[in-house]
Design a protein around this motif. Structure first.
Motif, PDB file in Angstrom:
ATOM      1  N   GLN A  38       0.816  -1.207   0.000  1.00 22.83           N
ATOM      2  CA  GLN A  38       0.000   0.000   0.000  1.00 22.83           C
ATOM      3  C   GLN A  38       0.854   1.263   0.000  1.00 22.83           C
ATOM      4  O   GLN A  38       0.574   2.207  -0.746  1.00 22.83           O
ATOM      5  N   GLN A  39       1.899   1.278   0.814  1.00 20.26           N
ATOM      6  CA  GLN A  39       2.768   2.444   0.863  1.00 20.26           C
ATOM      7  C   GLN A  39       3.546   2.626  -0.431  1.00 20.26           C
ATOM      8  O   GLN A  39       3.881   3.749  -0.830  1.00 20.26           O
ATOM      9  N   THR A  40       3.840   1.523  -1.111  1.00 20.19           N
ATOM     10  CA  THR A  40       4.626   1.591  -2.340  1.00 20.19           C
ATOM     11  C   THR A  40       3.803   2.072  -3.529  1.00 20.19           C
ATOM     12  O   THR A  40       4.257   2.920  -4.306  1.00 20.19           O
ATOM     13  N   TYR A  41       2.582   1.561  -3.670  1.00 16.41           N
ATOM     14  CA  TYR A  41       1.827   1.791  -4.900  1.00 16.41           C
ATOM     15  C   TYR A  41       0.696   2.807  -4.777  1.00 16.41           C
ATOM     16  O   TYR A  41       0.431   3.546  -5.738  1.00 16.41           O
ATOM     17  N   LEU A  42       0.016   2.871  -3.653  1.00 16.35           N
ATOM     18  CA  LEU A  42      -1.196   3.683  -3.590  1.00 16.35           C
ATOM     19  C   LEU A  42      -0.924   5.179  -3.648  1.00 16.35           C
ATOM     20  O   LEU A  42      -1.806   5.948  -4.042  1.00 16.35           O
ATOM     21  N   ALA A  43       0.253   5.603  -3.244  1.00 15.62           N
ATOM     22  CA  ALA A  43       0.568   7.036  -3.328  1.00 15.62           C
ATOM     23  C   ALA A  43       0.475   7.542  -4.759  1.00 15.62           C
ATOM     24  O   ALA A  43       0.064   8.673  -5.011  1.00 15.62           O
ATOM     25  N   ALA A  44       0.845   6.673  -5.721  1.00 13.46           N
ATOM     26  CA  ALA A  44       0.796   7.074  -7.126  1.00 13.46           C
ATOM     27  C   ALA A  44      -0.635   7.281  -7.604  1.00 13.46           C
ATOM     28  O   ALA A  44      -0.899   8.120  -8.471  1.00 13.46           O
TER      29      ALA A  44
END
Length: 454
Positions: free
Chosen positions: A200-206
């Motif tokens: 979640q921290q890796t992908y959802l920010a995008a």
């Protein structure tokens, strides 16, 4: 103020001005316009140009997947991520949309009417969703619709009902463009539902900022009697992770996607994997179909694709995969309802205005009964879909509900498309009217797996 006037580039859900349209789309669109020019006849190039248009649309392209962005690995590996809370059950059977849901539906309905519907015919011909359509979807927040506020979304509770309402409203404009617009948000929703803290921290920010990546869920495969719960794509454990091999089909916007959720069989159980487009061994091929053409469907070749151990999305016992299939089928049911409503809204005034033997054809009982049957079956489809969505939002078992909805929407959706063409007579068979496109699109409701979910 219309939705077109209210959309502001560069806002929370805007996209960067440096984004470019799929080059294949430009090429096909340019060739299509050129084929309509009288200059070709004067130069004697008519036959060669029409052949090029046909070849570009049919054969498409085959290339290595786009390198995409480099997703920075952050978060705590292996720890569970944030999960959206279930919607509180009201205690009564009431599927009336809430005030917030109705407001969202009104905005999306205007988007479908003003942006999707006018672009549908050309997008269907070129098999490419126009950049303006995709950007309009980003501006109204489609990619974060299924995410809770804690993950950068817009709701506090799980919004399966809102997702169904939005999918229905978008499909009323065009099914293919609706799928293209919803595909990235479906991946974000999947990560929000089942992703670890690190994922979640890796992908959802995008997905929460302006430069939303194209993404898609790849479950379908081009095999006879394909069983989505027993995919032919395989995953083999290694010391460092997994190796994927197989072929996926009907993947929307695969040519420019930067992230895929791929279904594969691991130790006898179907499992979801996160695969970035820059991974070695990933190849994309155009896969134009009879319907849903505006979604830019592609085939995804996985040849010894190596992914890390933390690429698994959710559980490895098949439960996460099964829930993904159900939520995807629920999304396709909602899309089918939207297209069916478009057919009904189009044929009703047509049969009242079209005259034969000195009177409107609607005066014939056979015609009037056919239109009435469309309305009846459509309402049944809608109620079953909404009931399944409400149970999913409440965190209850909705497997039976979505199975009933899918069966009804697949059967009656096709019948609605067929009756729509029949009611227009000879006009139903030509591209002057959109009903023939809706008929082709409705065939996908009982066939497509994955691609989108709610």
């Amino acid at each position: 103020m219309s939705i077109l006037q209210s959309l502001r580039p560069g806002g929370r859900h805007g996209v960067a001005s440096t984004e470019t349209r799929d080059p294949i789309g430009y090429a096909v669109a340019a060739l299509s316009r050129l084929a309509q020019s009288d200059m070709l006849d004067r130069l004697g190039l008519r036959k060669q140009t029409e052949t090029a248009v046909y070849s570009a649309t049919r054969g498409g392209f085959k290339t290595t997947a786009a390198a995409g962005r480099a997703f920075a690995k952050t978060g705590k590996s292996g720890s569970p991520g944030t999960r959206p809370t279930a919607t509180a059950a009201p205690g009564v059977f009431d599927l009336t949309p809430s005030e917030d849901e109705q407001l969202l539906v009104d905005v999306v309905t205007e988007l479908a009417a003003e942006v999707l519907r006018p672009a549908a015919a050309e997008a269907d011909e070129t098999c490419v969703a126009p950049e303006a359509v995709l950007k309009a979807g980003l501006d109204v927040g489609l990619p974060i619709l299924g995410l809770p506020e804690s993950l950068g979304g817009i709701t506090e509770e799980r919004s399966a009902v809102a997702g169904a309402l939005v999918a229905e409203a978008l499909a009323h404009g065009d099914l293919g463009l609706a799928v293209a617009s919803l595909a990235p948000g479906s991946v974000a929703t999947a990560i929000g539902l089942w992703g670890s803290d690190a994922q979640q921290q890796t992908y959802l920010a995008a997905f929460a900022d302006g430069a939303v990546p194209a993404a898609a869920i790849a479950l379908s495969e081009p095999t006879v009697l394909f069983d989505v719960l027993a995919p032919g794509t395989t995953a083999v454990r290694t010391e460092d992770g997994y190796v994927l091999n197989g072929l996926k089909s009907a993947v929307p916007r695969g040519s420019d996607a930067e992230l895929f959720v791929v279904g594969a069989l691991l130790d006898g159980a179907p499992v979801l994997f996160l695969v970035e487009s820059g991974t070695a061994g990933l190849h994309i091929e155009a896969d134009p179909a009879m319907g849903v053409r505006a979604a830019g469907l592609t085939r995804l070749h996985l040849c010894d694709v190596t992914v890390p151990a933390d690429a698994v999305l959710g559980a490895t016992d098949g439960t996460t995969y099964a829930e993904c299939v159900r939520l995807s089928r629920l999304a396709w049911c909602a899309l089918g309802v939207g297209v069916g409503q478009a057919v009904l809204d189009y044929v009703t005034p047509y049969v009242k205005e079209r005259e034969a033997f000195g009177e409107p054809v609607a005066h014939r009982q056979s015609v009037a009964f056919m239109v009435a049957n469309i309305a009846i079956e459509l309402q049944a489809m809608r109620l079953l879909t909404w009931k399944a969505a409400s149970r999913a939002a409440a965190g209850e078992d909705f497997a039976r509900n979505v199975a009933l909805a899918r069966q009804l929407c697949a059967d009656k959706g096709m019948q609605i498309g067929l009756d729509g063409v029949q009611l227009l007579g000879g006009h139903g068979f030509v591209k002057e009217h959109p009903v023939e496109r809706w008929y082709r699109d409705l065939r996908s409701i009982g066939i497509m797996e994955g691609a989108v979910l709610i």
